[in-house]
Design an enzyme around this catalytic site. Structure first.
Site, PDB file in Angstrom:
ATOM      1  N   THR A 159      46.209  47.068  20.018  1.00 26.28           N
ATOM      2  CA  THR A 159      45.058  47.463  19.760  1.00 26.28           C
ATOM      3  C   THR A 159      44.536  47.952  18.431  1.00 26.28           C
ATOM      4  O   THR A 159      43.250  47.488  18.223  1.00 26.28           O
ATOM      5  CB  THR A 159      44.700  48.949  20.611  1.00 26.28           C
ATOM      6  OG1 THR A 159      45.375  48.549  21.957  1.00 26.28           O
ATOM      7  CG2 THR A 159      43.397  49.378  20.725  1.00 26.28           C
ATOM      8  N   LYS A 164      45.291  50.263  25.563  1.00 24.31           N
ATOM      9  CA  LYS A 164      46.417  50.746  25.623  1.00 24.31           C
ATOM     10  C   LYS A 164      47.678  49.820  25.196  1.00 24.31           C
ATOM     11  O   LYS A 164      48.878  50.043  25.447  1.00 24.31           O
ATOM     12  CB  LYS A 164      46.884  51.509  27.030  1.00 24.31           C
ATOM     13  CG  LYS A 164      45.902  52.289  27.565  1.00 24.31           C
ATOM     14  CD  LYS A 164      46.193  53.844  27.595  1.00 24.31           C
ATOM     15  CE  LYS A 164      45.350  54.580  28.344  1.00 24.31           C
ATOM     16  NZ  LYS A 164      44.350  55.559  27.333  1.00 24.31           N
ATOM     17  N   CYS A 165      47.202  48.982  24.565  1.00 25.11           N
ATOM     18  CA  CYS A 165      48.128  47.846  24.307  1.00 25.11           C
ATOM     19  C   CYS A 165      48.587  47.935  22.828  1.00 25.11           C
ATOM     20  O   CYS A 165      47.925  48.593  22.131  1.00 25.11           O
ATOM     21  CB  CYS A 165      47.333  46.526  24.218  1.00 25.11           C
ATOM     22  SG  CYS A 165      48.574  45.395  23.634  1.00 25.11           S
ATOM     23  N   GLY A 166      49.681  47.493  22.396  1.00 27.28           N
ATOM     24  CA  GLY A 166      50.496  47.803  21.030  1.00 27.28           C
ATOM     25  C   GLY A 166      49.640  47.010  19.999  1.00 27.28           C
ATOM     26  O   GLY A 166      49.654  47.589  18.933  1.00 27.28           O
TER      27      GLY A 166
END
Length: 92
Positions: free
Chosen positions: A38, A34-36
């Protein structure tokens, strides 16, 4: 302790000794679905495909410690990485 003294469990629960990777070039990465950042998983996978036959390994370690960016189960995380980014490098 040194890196090769550690063990870790793969997504499927199999424990692996890091000394199994001696003699290889390793890139150990913290992943979060869910990280930017990813989308970098696709680039990492391409790098892995390009160099795995030359002794290169990527070891992915999902982490939920930073802003709850990987809250899923091992299966959910593994499926997400495979379906969305084609990840075939080892995930722990």
């Amino acid at each position: 302790m040194k890196f090769y003294d550690f063990t870790a469990k793969k997504m499927n629960g199999i424990e692996v000794k890091m000394d199994e990777y001696k003699g290889k070039v390793l890139l150990v990465v913290n992943t979060a679905s869910k990280c930017g950042f990813t989308p970098q998983l696709a680039e990492l996978e391409q790098m892995y495909k390009d160099y795995k036959d030359k002794g290169f390994e990527i070891l992915g370690f999902p982490c939920n410690q930073f802003a709850n960016q990987d809250p899923g189960s091992n299966k959910e995380i593994s499926d997400f990485c495979l379906i969305n980014y084609g990840v075939t490098f080892t995930m722990f």
